[in-house]
Design an enzyme around this catalytic site. Structure first.
Site, PDB file in Angstrom:
ATOM      1  CG  ASN A  23      -2.043  -1.064   1.036  1.00  0.00           C
ATOM      2  OD1 ASN A  23      -2.295  -1.555  -0.063  1.00  0.00           O
ATOM      3  ND2 ASN A  23      -2.676  -1.435   2.133  1.00  0.00           N
ATOM      4  NE  ARG A  97      -9.558   2.141  -5.180  1.00  0.00           N
ATOM      5  CZ  ARG A  97     -10.616   2.776  -5.593  1.00  0.00           C
ATOM      6  NH1 ARG A  97     -11.247   2.345  -6.660  1.00  0.00           N
ATOM      7  NH2 ARG A  97     -11.069   3.847  -4.976  1.00  0.00           N
ATOM      8  CG  ASP A 121      -8.721  -6.667  -3.924  1.00  0.00           C
ATOM      9  OD1 ASP A 121      -8.340  -7.566  -4.678  1.00  0.00           O
ATOM     10  OD2 ASP A 121      -8.112  -6.316  -2.905  1.00  0.00           O
TER      11      ASP A 121
END
Length: 434
Positions: A23, A97, A121
């Site tokens: 992340n 994304r 996701d």
């Protein structure tokens, strides 16, 4: 399509090093677009999502050197802006994304950006409103063009402003920071996300010449600058992978040491696993999880059933709720798992129920887990990975189960966990990629 074939019931042992933080990577790699100078990034996770983002940067004509798999040297001194509005970019970036993170630095440096409809996701609605509203308040004009499938952003006069975010979105906060660091004037962001990943981004930008105050808090003050230079940056260990390994050790009754975890950045994560009854020893910057026959879920002080829920940092990360849920199935006691942020992230529990777990799915956000206390072992089945975190949760369940399991759609797991089968085999796991 590849699958994992897992024979469970084996105790594991040894040590494992967590990868760099996925992340964090998506934000840090996007930040290289802010400068024409060289930026060196180390401890990059070798995973599908991150490698795809690096490919996208190279497709944009960013110079990329990769002397090692965990190290890249970037130089964005000749970006092909036309590519950002091409069908090739739309198709490739639409699968990922993280590509939305390009918008902030492109607006800052070139005053225009294009955002395709996001991929990633399938865990529920993940809106872009925080990003877009933030950009608009900084002076960007936003339109959606149905004919090319892009959100178009133009900001000839990007100006600092006062922002109160409607939610402390990590990616939304990061994207707004990336735009604001080169806007004219001062920007304040209140209700900003303050996760370690956002702190890492702010520190990297500061080394590049940005002026940011309030790092680590939910109130950031950014004074725009005209130019940012090169830097070097090392990513944190991945806290989600660290939590996954803690859960794996408990579920498989294994003695595992997790090396170089960055303890000061884990927040409440160790405490939540302690609430499940999992013992841990902290040695320097390592976490040692000793083998336990049984771990017992705590109750609240009044004796009521424990509830574990996600919350913005410094609360418990939603990415580990799937892990906590599967680990609770073999604990002694009961727990209510409350997934507040995403409405589809608990739907993988039907596969755990098929394996013999005692779970009541109350609604899309809550699941009650009645721990089996190892009185009944989970059984191996054939199942499919629905998303990154649920996929690893199912893998942990399979490693603890009796018999053979097959996990399909493991591309989802590969998106977030590097060479996970090889690393688990080194601990003694019986796992094959087929």
């Amino acid at each position: 399509m590849p699958s994992f074939e897992v024979t469970g019931g084996k105790k594991l042992s040894g040590s494992i090093n967590p990868q760099g933080a996925k992340n964090e990577a998506l934000q840090i790699l996007s930040a290289v677009l802010l400068t024409p100078e060289k930026v060196t990034i180390t401890n990059i996770p070798d995973i599908l999502d991150v490698n795809m983002l690096i490919e996208l940067l190279a497709d944009m004509n960013v110079k990329v050197e990769r002397p090692q798999r965990d190290t890249c040297i970037f130089q964005a001194d000749d970006i092909n802006l036309d590519y950002l509005h091409s069908e090739a970019f739309r198709k490739k970036s639409g699968q990922l994304r993280g590509s939305v993170m390009f918008a902030g630095p492109l607006l800052a440096r070139f005053r225009k950006a294009f955002i395709p409809k996001p991929g990633g996701d399938k865990i529920g609605r993940r809106r872009l409103d925080t990003h877009i509203i933030g950009f608009e308040k900084l002076g960007a004009e936003f339109t959606y063009h149905a004919e090319d499938g892009f959100f178009h952003l133009n900001a000839p006069n990007l100006k600092g402003t006062n922002l109160l975010l409607d939610e402390p979105s990590v990616t939304g906060t990061a994207n707004i920071i990336l735009a604001a660091v080169m806007a004219k004037g001062t920007t304040t962001i209140y209700n900003a996300a303050c996760e370690p990943y956002v702190q890492q981004l702010c520190r990297m930008l500061t080394r590049m010449g940005a002026r940011i105050q309030g790092i680590g808090s939910n109130l950031l003050t950014i004074e725009g600058v005209d130019y940012l230079g090169g830097t070097e940056h090392r990513m944190l260990p991945d806290m989600i992978e660290i939590g996954s390994f803690i859960g794996l050790a408990a579920m498989t009754q294994s003695d595992i040491t997790i090396r170089n975890v960055g303890l000061e950045n884990l927040g409440v994560i160790p405490d939540k696993f302690r609430q499940l009854g999992i013992h841990m020893n902290f040695v320097g910057d390592d976490i040692h999880v000793p083998a336990q026959d049984v771990y017992e879920i705590q109750t609240f002080l009044d004796g009521s059933v424990l509830t574990i829920y996600d919350h913005p940092w410094p609360g418990f990360t939603p990415d580990l709720l799937s892990i906590v849920l599967v680990v609770a199935t073999q604990a002694r006691g009961s727990v209510l798992i409350h997934q507040k942020m995403f409405e589809s992230r608990l739907f993988f529990v039907d596969k755990l129920i098929d394996m013999g777990a005692q779970i009541i799915l109350c609604d899309p956000h809550r699941a009650a887990v009645i721990g089996l206390g190892r009185e009944q072992q989970l059984r191996g089945i054939t199942m499919s990975s629905p998303d990154i975190r649920a996929g690893v949760s199912l893998l942990i369940a399979a490693l603890s189960a009796e018999g053979k399991s097959t996990i399909q759609n493991i591309e989802q797991i590969d998106r977030g966990y590097q060479h996970i089968d090889e690393r688990l085999r080194a601990l003694g796991a019986d796992i094959k990629r087929i």
